[in-house]
Design an enzyme around this catalytic site. Structure first.
Site, PDB file in Angstrom:
ATOM      1  CG  ASP A   8      -3.771  12.924  -6.032  1.00 22.76           C
ATOM      2  OD1 ASP A   8      -2.830  12.481  -6.743  1.00 22.76           O
ATOM      3  OD2 ASP A   8      -3.934  12.579  -4.843  1.00 22.76           O
ATOM      4  CB  CYS A  65      -4.148   9.285  -6.116  1.00 19.86           C
ATOM      5  SG  CYS A  65      -4.619   7.672  -5.452  1.00 19.86           S
ATOM      6  CB  THR A  67      -1.312   4.474  -2.602  1.00 22.99           C
ATOM      7  OG1 THR A  67      -2.624   5.031  -2.350  1.00 22.99           O
ATOM      8  CG2 THR A  67      -0.347   4.937  -1.527  1.00 22.99           C
ATOM      9  CG  HIS A  98      -9.609 -13.749 -14.733  1.00 25.39           C
ATOM     10  ND1 HIS A  98      -9.165 -14.623 -13.767  1.00 25.39           N
ATOM     11  CD2 HIS A  98      -9.318 -14.337 -15.924  1.00 25.39           C
ATOM     12  CE1 HIS A  98      -8.620 -15.683 -14.345  1.00 25.39           C
ATOM     13  NE2 HIS A  98      -8.693 -15.527 -15.658  1.00 25.39           N
ATOM     14  CG  HIS A 133     -13.548 -14.859 -15.887  1.00 26.19           C
ATOM     15  ND1 HIS A 133     -13.075 -15.165 -14.632  1.00 26.19           N
ATOM     16  CD2 HIS A 133     -12.820 -15.580 -16.762  1.00 26.19           C
ATOM     17  CE1 HIS A 133     -12.077 -16.040 -14.751  1.00 26.19           C
ATOM     18  NE2 HIS A 133     -11.909 -16.308 -16.031  1.00 26.19           N
TER      19      HIS A 133
HETATM   20  C1  RB5 Z   1      -2.027  12.493  -1.324  1.00 26.76           C
HETATM   21  O1  RB5 Z   1      -1.014  12.850  -0.430  1.00 26.76           O
HETATM   22  C2  RB5 Z   1      -2.345  11.007  -1.198  1.00 26.76           C
HETATM   23  O2  RB5 Z   1      -2.976  10.749  -0.002  1.00 26.76           O
HETATM   24  C3  RB5 Z   1      -3.213  10.560  -2.368  1.00 26.76           C
HETATM   25  O3  RB5 Z   1      -2.560  10.848  -3.556  1.00 26.76           O
HETATM   26  C4  RB5 Z   1      -3.523   9.078  -2.460  1.00 26.76           C
HETATM   27  O4  RB5 Z   1      -2.381   8.293  -2.323  1.00 26.76           O
HETATM   28  C5  RB5 Z   1      -4.645   8.590  -1.642  1.00 26.76           C
HETATM   29  O5  RB5 Z   1      -5.031   7.420  -1.702  1.00 26.76           O
END
Ligand code: RB5
Length: 159
Positions: A8, A65, A67, A98, A133
């Site tokens: 994203d 993305c 996180t 694993h 595994h």
């Molecule tokens: C976008 O602001 C953020 O929410 C997205 O990139 C991601 O971290 C969601 O899990």
């Protein structure tokens, strides 16, 4: 090896670094976007890579993305997908050894780019250990069969 990749807006910088790195290595990269920093919804892009891996169009996928959490939630909805949100070299390697992870998920806002590239390199080179595994993965496969043996599951897997 063919690798599909997507992000994203929050993972765009990370994705661009990885695409450059993979192309330099001569890898076949299928880039599903995004290509600009405009705000988008991560499921719209995570689905593209997860579907390509799920259907065997590519062997591996990489998603990013902010996180990495959202992308990993999305990707693991698909049958045959084992998406691993990794934060360091240890988790990147273990996800292959694993878990036989076929999608690597990286946080664009949580990881330094140079560390992320080392992780990608190690993740692509590391094999699956099998043995006990494999037995665990077989149990996940059985679980999937139960979940996807219905119309909604089938629909998710269509292009
Ligand atoms: C976008 O602001 C953020 O929410 C997205 O990139 C991601 O971290 C969601 O899990």
């Amino acid at each position: 090896m063919k690798v599909a990749i997507a992000s994203d807006h929050a993972g765009l910088g990370m994705k661009e670094e990885i695409v450059g790195f993979l192309k330099e290595k001569g890898m076949d990269v299928l880039d599903y976007g995004v290509d600009n920093p405009e705000s988008v919804d991560y499921p719209d892009y995570g689905i593209k890579v997860a579907r390509a891996v799920s259907k065997g169009i590519v062997e591996r996928g990489i998603l990013s993305c902010g996180t990495g959490i959202g992308m990993s939630i999305v990707a693991n909805k698909f049958p045959n997908v084992r998406a691993a949100l990794c934060n360091d070299m240890f988790t990147a390697r273990m996800s292959r050894l694993h878990n036989d992870a076929n999608i690597l998920v990286l946080g664009g806002r949580t990881l330094e780019k140079d560390v992320a590239l080392l992780m990608v390199d190690a993740w692509l080179k590391t094999g699956f250990e099998g043995g006990r595994h494999q037995r665990r993965l077989d149990k996940i496969k059985e679980l999937e069969k139960g979940i996807f043996n219905n119309k909604e599951g089938e629909q998710l897997c269509q292009t």
